[in-house]
Design an enzyme around this catalytic site. Sequence first.
Site, PDB file in Angstrom:
ATOM      1  N   ASN A  14       0.858  -1.191   0.000  1.00 59.09           N
ATOM      2  CA  ASN A  14       0.000   0.000   0.000  1.00 59.09           C
ATOM      3  C   ASN A  14       0.889   1.233   0.000  1.00 59.09           C
ATOM      4  OD1 ASN A  14      -1.909   1.974   0.360  1.00 59.09           O
ATOM      5  ND2 ASN A  14      -2.461   1.381   2.448  1.00 59.09           N
ATOM      6  N   LYS A  16      -0.081   4.232  -0.139  1.00 59.65           N
ATOM      7  CA  LYS A  16      -0.774   5.385   0.450  1.00 59.65           C
ATOM      8  C   LYS A  16      -0.546   6.621  -0.431  1.00 59.65           C
ATOM      9  CE  LYS A  16      -1.088   4.030   5.270  1.00 59.65           C
ATOM     10  NZ  LYS A  16      -1.006   4.539   6.661  1.00 59.65           N
ATOM     11  N   HIS A 107      -9.298  -0.027   5.238  1.00 58.61           N
ATOM     12  CA  HIS A 107      -8.072   0.374   5.936  1.00 58.61           C
ATOM     13  C   HIS A 107      -8.430   1.285   7.108  1.00 58.61           C
ATOM     14  CE1 HIS A 107      -4.162   2.253   6.686  1.00 58.61           C
ATOM     15  NE2 HIS A 107      -3.616   1.221   6.057  1.00 58.61           N
ATOM     16  N   GLU A 180      -5.232  -5.939  10.845  1.00 54.25           N
ATOM     17  CA  GLU A 180      -4.425  -4.780  11.198  1.00 54.25           C
ATOM     18  C   GLU A 180      -4.716  -4.362  12.648  1.00 54.25           C
ATOM     19  OE1 GLU A 180      -3.598  -0.190   9.662  1.00 54.25           O
ATOM     20  OE2 GLU A 180      -5.587  -1.077   9.432  1.00 54.25           O
TER      21      GLU A 180
END
Length: 277
Positions: A14, A16, A107, A180
């Site tokens: 990821n 971001k 997320h 996560e």
Amino acid sequence: MDSSSTRKLFLATNWKCSIESPEEADQLVKSMNQKWANLDPAIQDSVELSVHPPYAFLDRVRQGMVDDIAVGSQNVYDASFPNKGNTAATTPKMLAGLGCQWVLLGHSDRRNNLGETDELIAEKAAKCLEQGLGIVLTIGETKEQRDKDETLVVLEKQLGTVAKKVPSDDAWHRIVLAYEPVWAVGEGATPCAPDEAQRIHTALRNYLAQTISPAAAQACRITYTGSVNPGNAQGYSNLSQVDGFVVGRAGLDADQLTSIIQTLVETKKNSKTNDEL
């Protein structure tokens, strides 16, 4: 019931908003292509790798990346209902048309900073699956929720809300879970111990088996995401219920990323060999 040997390992990166220029994107793509080409073909064949750049660079990265590496999106639609073609929204059909294969959903940035709800994420998941896209569904508890002993309640609600929208057991081959632990992410945070990650992953797979079906639990890959790096990857790779990783900062460095890939594949291979002795 469970046999991890039938699930191909999965690793997603990821980016971001860490890559903010075309030149940076091109350089990372070039570096990743080179490092991937240098990996043993047996390692390449053992893992599915998906790269998730910002929207602005999706097509650029897809055109530059070698075909063996999938390119996916970091999100789809907006941070609130309705999930449709609002101004500036990106739809699943757009992503599929660009050649994307996977979409990150759920997320903690989007849940906790932008207020995305379980219901919103579930509808996004359904629309992505309808379009033939795979989803990488991130679920996780905050420190406050963990301190209240609400971890499994929170995770099961996040997962269960999406599971209701999954059309069939076969679709679980296109769903990757990413656990996560939000409390373990970021500078100064206490890392999630491997034994705890194994406990949570086992509970999630049991939840799928009991509430959906054993076939769904067998098909779904459950990955760990929480500041994974070359220094801690082996500890998590040793776990039987960890089918791979979603990495952040380490995914911005091709050397670190390939180190994690090698560690994951070789550790799993050694574990399987030891089990057969």
